[in-house]
Structures are given as structure tokens and as C-alpha cells.
Motif scaffolding. Structure first.
Motif, PDB file in Angstrom:
ATOM      1  N   LYS A 155      45.300  34.863  54.961  1.00  0.00           N
ATOM      2  CA  LYS A 155      44.326  35.752  54.313  1.00  0.00           C
ATOM      3  C   LYS A 155      45.001  36.548  53.210  1.00  0.00           C
ATOM      4  CE  LYS A 155      40.936  37.164  57.656  1.00  0.00           C
ATOM      5  NZ  LYS A 155      40.869  38.170  58.722  1.00  0.00           N
ATOM      6  N   HIS A 156      46.141  37.079  53.555  1.00  0.00           N
ATOM      7  CA  HIS A 156      46.921  37.886  52.649  1.00  0.00           C
ATOM      8  C   HIS A 156      47.292  37.092  51.395  1.00  0.00           C
ATOM      9  CE1 HIS A 156      49.067  41.578  52.161  1.00  0.00           C
ATOM     10  NE2 HIS A 156      50.122  40.931  51.725  1.00  0.00           N
ATOM     11  N   LEU A 157      47.772  35.862  51.634  1.00  0.00           N
ATOM     12  CA  LEU A 157      48.182  35.009  50.517  1.00  0.00           C
ATOM     13  C   LEU A 157      47.005  34.680  49.607  1.00  0.00           C
ATOM     14  CD1 LEU A 157      50.663  32.570  52.283  1.00  0.00           C
ATOM     15  CD2 LEU A 157      51.198  34.276  50.549  1.00  0.00           C
ATOM     16  N   VAL A 158      45.880  34.377  50.260  1.00  0.00           N
ATOM     17  CA  VAL A 158      44.685  34.058  49.479  1.00  0.00           C
ATOM     18  C   VAL A 158      44.311  35.244  48.613  1.00  0.00           C
ATOM     19  CG1 VAL A 158      42.208  33.604  49.664  1.00  0.00           C
ATOM     20  CG2 VAL A 158      43.820  32.332  51.093  1.00  0.00           C
ATOM     21  N   LYS A 159      44.399  36.429  49.199  1.00  0.00           N
ATOM     22  CA  LYS A 159      44.050  37.644  48.485  1.00  0.00           C
ATOM     23  C   LYS A 159      44.979  37.828  47.265  1.00  0.00           C
ATOM     24  CE  LYS A 159      43.194  42.514  49.361  1.00  0.00           C
ATOM     25  NZ  LYS A 159      44.367  43.152  48.741  1.00  0.00           N
ATOM     26  N   LYS A 164      45.717  37.584  41.454  1.00  0.00           N
ATOM     27  CA  LYS A 164      46.456  37.026  40.317  1.00  0.00           C
ATOM     28  C   LYS A 164      45.496  36.363  39.329  1.00  0.00           C
ATOM     29  CE  LYS A 164      51.242  36.244  41.419  1.00  0.00           C
ATOM     30  NZ  LYS A 164      52.039  35.349  42.264  1.00  0.00           N
ATOM     31  N   VAL A 165      44.538  35.618  39.886  1.00  0.00           N
ATOM     32  CA  VAL A 165      43.580  34.918  39.034  1.00  0.00           C
ATOM     33  C   VAL A 165      42.792  35.915  38.208  1.00  0.00           C
ATOM     34  CG1 VAL A 165      41.497  33.483  39.061  1.00  0.00           C
ATOM     35  CG2 VAL A 165      43.418  32.916  40.567  1.00  0.00           C
TER      36      VAL A 165
END
Ligand SMILES: [Zn+2]
Length: 167
Positions: A155-159, A164-165
Motif C-alpha cells: 500500500k505504502h509503495l503504491v502510494k 510521484k506520478v
């Protein structure tokens, strides 16, 4: 007659009664690799090879290596390898047959005595299974925690990626 392949062991089927002494004999596995494991484990002379009639007695397996079939027969687990009471340098270890003596009354018949021994051995096997089950249960809990941690991490990584995007 079957005799134990461990050099320092004097157990033979002629001397041992399964019900009274609780000792059983187990043939070397047919599978080549596992047979090799047994041959190495019992630490014989280098050129020693097992034959189809070679066997190792139950005194060299840990109690947890055995299981009971539905009909109450004691069997050796598929992946068991002899490990204890092999060399005189090893500390002697308790085996499935060396259970504390059962209480015997003078009036007990031979059959009753044998049954008492059998019950006692079954109790030990049940106890071992309980321990294994407990370990598996703990393992499951550990895996669950790990799963939760991984989920959080993802979840953290996706966030982070999303942030970044955007920027
Ligand atoms: Zn033996």
C-alpha cells in the motif's frame, strides 16, 4: 532374522519382541537418494552398502519420526533418517520404546500388560502430534503477520508511486 545395521546396536528380531520392547525394524528406503542418506547416517565403514534386507531398528529414530496408521500400526515417516543412538560418542537419547514404565499390577494378564504398553506408546505419539500441530499453528500466525506487513508495505509503495506520478 533381521538385525539392526547400526554397528554398535545389538538388536535383532530374534531378541526383540515388538509388543514388549516396543522396538521395530525398518528396511532401508528403496529410493536411491534416501537410501544413501540412511547409509551415511548410520556411519558404517566407507565401502559398506545396504542390501534389500538391511534394516535399522526404531532405537535410532526420534519419537516424532513415527506416525500411526488408521488401523493402529506404527509406521516410520517417509522422510525419517536415523539420527540418534548411533555412535557410542553420542549422548544416548530417549526413543519411542524407552518410555517410562507403565504401572503393572500382579493380577494383570500378559495381554493387559501389552495393551498398557501400547496405550502408553499411543499417548506419546499423540503428544508429539499435538506439539507439531502447535508449531504449525504458530507458523500460521507468523505467516499471517508477515502477510499483513507485506500488504501494508505494498500500500505504502503504491502510494509513493502515485505521489510521484502526480508531482
Ligand atoms: Zn539398532
Amino acid at each position: 532374522m533381521v538385525s539392526c545395521s547400526v554397528t554398535n546396536c545389538k538388536n535383532t528380531s530374534a531378541k526383540i519382541s515388538k509388543n514388549k520392547d516396543g522396538i521395530t525394524f525398518h528396511r532401508f528406503p528403496r529410493d536411491k537418494e534416501r537410501r544413501k542418506q540412511w547409509e551415511l547416517a548410520i556411519n558404517r565403514e566407507e565401502d559398506w552398502k545396504s542390501t534389500p534386507s538391511s534394516a535399522v531398528c526404531s532405537e535410532h529414530f526420534e519419537a516424532k519420526d513415527f506416525y500411526l496408521t488408521e488401523s493402529g500400526l506404527r509406521r516410520l515417516s517417509l522422510y525419517a533418517v536415523p539420527a540418534i543412538n548411533i555412535s557410542p560418542c553420542q549422548e544416548p537419547e530417549p526413543t519411542i520404546s524407552r518410555v517410562q514404565p507403565v504401572e503393572i499390577n500382579p493380577s494383570d494378564s500378559e495381554e493387559v500388560i501389552q495393551l498398557k504398553y501400547k496405550v502408553h506408546r499411543l499417548e506419546i505419539i499423540a503428544e508429539n502430534r499435538k506439539k507439531r500441530l502447535n508449531q504449525m499453528w504458530q507458523g500460521k500466525r507468523r505467516l499471517w503477520k508477515k502477510y499483513e506487513r507485506m500488504k501494508c508495505l505494498i500500500k505504502h509503495l503504491v502510494k509513493i508511486k502515485k505521489d510521484k506520478v502526480i508531482t
